[in-house]
Design an enzyme around this catalytic site. Structure first.
Site, PDB file in Angstrom:
ATOM      1  N   GLY A  27       0.800  -1.218   0.000  1.00 36.90           N
ATOM      2  CA  GLY A  27       0.000   0.000   0.000  1.00 36.90           C
ATOM      3  C   GLY A  27       0.835   1.271   0.000  1.00 36.90           C
ATOM      4  CG  HIS A  33       3.024   0.385  -5.544  1.00 36.83           C
ATOM      5  ND1 HIS A  33       3.222   1.516  -4.778  1.00 36.83           N
ATOM      6  CD2 HIS A  33       3.615  -0.632  -4.866  1.00 36.83           C
ATOM      7  CE1 HIS A  33       3.903   1.203  -3.694  1.00 36.83           C
ATOM      8  NE2 HIS A  33       4.170  -0.094  -3.720  1.00 36.83           N
ATOM      9  CG  MET A 180       8.573   7.038  -7.723  1.00 35.37           C
ATOM     10  SD  MET A 180       6.970   7.157  -8.515  1.00 35.37           S
ATOM     11  CE  MET A 180       7.265   8.596  -9.527  1.00 35.37           C
ATOM     12  CB  SER A 181      10.597   3.986  -1.932  1.00 38.65           C
ATOM     13  OG  SER A 181      10.418   3.368  -0.667  1.00 38.65           O
ATOM     14  NE  ARG A 183      10.592   0.846   4.788  1.00 41.13           N
ATOM     15  CZ  ARG A 183      10.431  -0.428   4.426  1.00 41.13           C
ATOM     16  NH1 ARG A 183      10.728  -0.812   3.197  1.00 41.13           N
ATOM     17  NH2 ARG A 183       9.961  -1.319   5.280  1.00 41.13           N
TER      18      ARG A 183
HETATM   19  P1  AMP Z   1       5.953  -2.578  -1.745  1.00 43.10           P
HETATM   20  O1  AMP Z   1       4.586  -1.981  -1.588  1.00 43.10           O
HETATM   21  O2  AMP Z   1       7.058  -1.659  -1.412  1.00 43.10           O
HETATM   22  O3  AMP Z   1       6.046  -3.943  -1.122  1.00 43.10           O
HETATM   23  O4  AMP Z   1       6.113  -2.827  -3.323  1.00 43.10           O
HETATM   24  C1  AMP Z   1       5.196  -3.616  -4.032  1.00 43.10           C
HETATM   25  C2  AMP Z   1       5.762  -3.932  -5.395  1.00 43.10           C
HETATM   26  O5  AMP Z   1       6.002  -2.725  -6.116  1.00 43.10           O
HETATM   27  C3  AMP Z   1       7.109  -4.671  -5.305  1.00 43.10           C
HETATM   28  O6  AMP Z   1       7.163  -5.662  -6.323  1.00 43.10           O
HETATM   29  C4  AMP Z   1       8.096  -3.570  -5.556  1.00 43.10           C
HETATM   30  O7  AMP Z   1       9.305  -4.019  -6.103  1.00 43.10           O
HETATM   31  C5  AMP Z   1       7.342  -2.715  -6.549  1.00 43.10           C
HETATM   32  N1  AMP Z   1       7.885  -1.355  -6.543  1.00 43.10           N
HETATM   33  C6  AMP Z   1       8.096  -0.564  -5.473  1.00 43.10           C
HETATM   34  N2  AMP Z   1       8.657   0.592  -5.840  1.00 43.10           N
HETATM   35  C7  AMP Z   1       8.817   0.534  -7.193  1.00 43.10           C
HETATM   36  C8  AMP Z   1       9.357   1.428  -8.171  1.00 43.10           C
HETATM   37  N3  AMP Z   1       9.853   2.610  -7.848  1.00 43.10           N
HETATM   38  N4  AMP Z   1       9.362   1.009  -9.468  1.00 43.10           N
HETATM   39  C9  AMP Z   1       8.856  -0.202  -9.811  1.00 43.10           C
HETATM   40  N5  AMP Z   1       8.340  -1.079  -8.926  1.00 43.10           N
HETATM   41  C10 AMP Z   1       8.323  -0.720  -7.644  1.00 43.10           C
END
Ligand code: AMP
Length: 281
Positions: A27, A33, A180-181, A183
């Site tokens: 989320g 995402h 992008m993150s 965090r």
């Molecule tokens: P998370 O919500 O951080 O667990 O991420 C969910 C999915 O989105 C994971 O497969 C991550 O690798 C992917 N993801 C997160 N940040 C990025 C980004 N900047 N670019 C591409 N995929 C991402």
């Protein structure tokens, strides 16, 4: 767009989609995402997204309790992106009473993130196995941003003969290169400005390698020097590793390529990023 919580609700709605792409997330969604959601929709005709902040992949002292959440905003973004199904399980929907199974992928989890975050990848592999089992997607989508996680999921899917394709989407970045993150929201203004150094360091190392510098130690030093130049940044690791085994390299074999990756702290925020040096032909 259907939004479900329990496994029974999920099962009832799942039957409506002959082909379905699943994007597992925690989320607080962003364009990284959403790019995976659009890819899933385009390739499979229908896209499912799970939103679950998985407690078992956080270590003691990590940010489980402060992990950012905004379900209303996530659902708005997902409607706009064309998602068909959103699963927002509670902890007890994923780990019902009596749950006693863990999935541990060996070898590649001993290094990099796995070495710094003990148990992290067992938490990830276990929750992804539950999500894949419950949703049974045609394809599952993961971001290259989390390069080691991709390798762990691919290994698990192969070893357990999971009947689905694992698809990897490219890292989506801000205009200054910062990956992008969710965090990134923790960063102060000053930290946010400094954080572009992760991608600058990776690009500098990639450019040096493309220019013929195959000494992995020299490439690590180059990345470290750039990061040390940012007073707010504290290096956790810089790595030049084999793209398959993730073992640290002494020298890059251009025919195999390499994974350049790093983890850097800004205050209490820990950021990771990577670029792949593809094998030369
Ligand atoms: P998370 O919500 O951080 O667990 O991420 C969910 C999915 O989105 C994971 O497969 C991550 O690798 C992917 N993801 C997160 N940040 C990025 C980004 N900047 N670019 C591409 N995929 C991402």
């Amino acid at each position: 767009m259907k939004v479900v919580t329990t496994r029974a609700e999920l099962r009832a709605v799942r039957a409506e989609f002959p082909r379905l792409g699943l994007v597992p997330t925690m989320g607080y969604l962003h364009e990284g995402h959403l790019s995976l959601v659009r890819m899933a929709k385009q390739e499979c005709g229908a896209a499912a997204v799970s939103i679950f902040v998985n407690p078992t992949q956080f270590g003691p002292g990590e940010d489980l309790s402060t992990y950012p959440r905004d379900l209303d905003r996530d659902l708005r973004y997902l409607r706009e992106a064309g998602a068909d199904l959103v699963w927002t399980p509670r902890v007890e929907d994923i780990y019902p009473s009596g749950f006693a199974t863990t999935v541990t992928v060996g070898g590649i989890t001993d290094v990099l993130e796995g070495a710094r975050r003990p148990g992290h990848f067992t938490g990830v592999a276990t929750v992804v196995a539950v999500l894949l089992g419950a949703v049974s997607p045609t394809r599952a989508y993961f971001g290259q941003k989390d390069a080691q996680q991709v390798r762990v999921i691919q290994r698990m899917a192969t070893d357990l003969a999971l009947p689905l394709d694992v698809v990897v989407g490219p890292t989506v970045r801000e205009s200054d290169g910062l990956a992008m993150s969710s965090r990134n929201t923790y960063l102060s203004e000053g930290e946010r400005a400094s954080a572009s150094v992760l991608y600058r360091a990776l690009c500098a190392a990639r450019a040096a390698a493309e220019g013929g510098e195959f000494d992995a130690h020299a490439l690590r030093r180059l990345m470290a020097q750039l990061i040390v130049g940012e007073p707010m940044a504290e290096i956790d690791y810089v790595s030049v590793a084999d793209p398959d085994s993730l073992a640290e390299l002494a020298t890059i074999d251009p025919a195999r390529g390499a994974l350049l990756s790093l983890a850097v702290r800004f205050g209490r925020t820990r950021l990771i990023d990577n670029v792949v040096l593809p094998p030369s032909r």
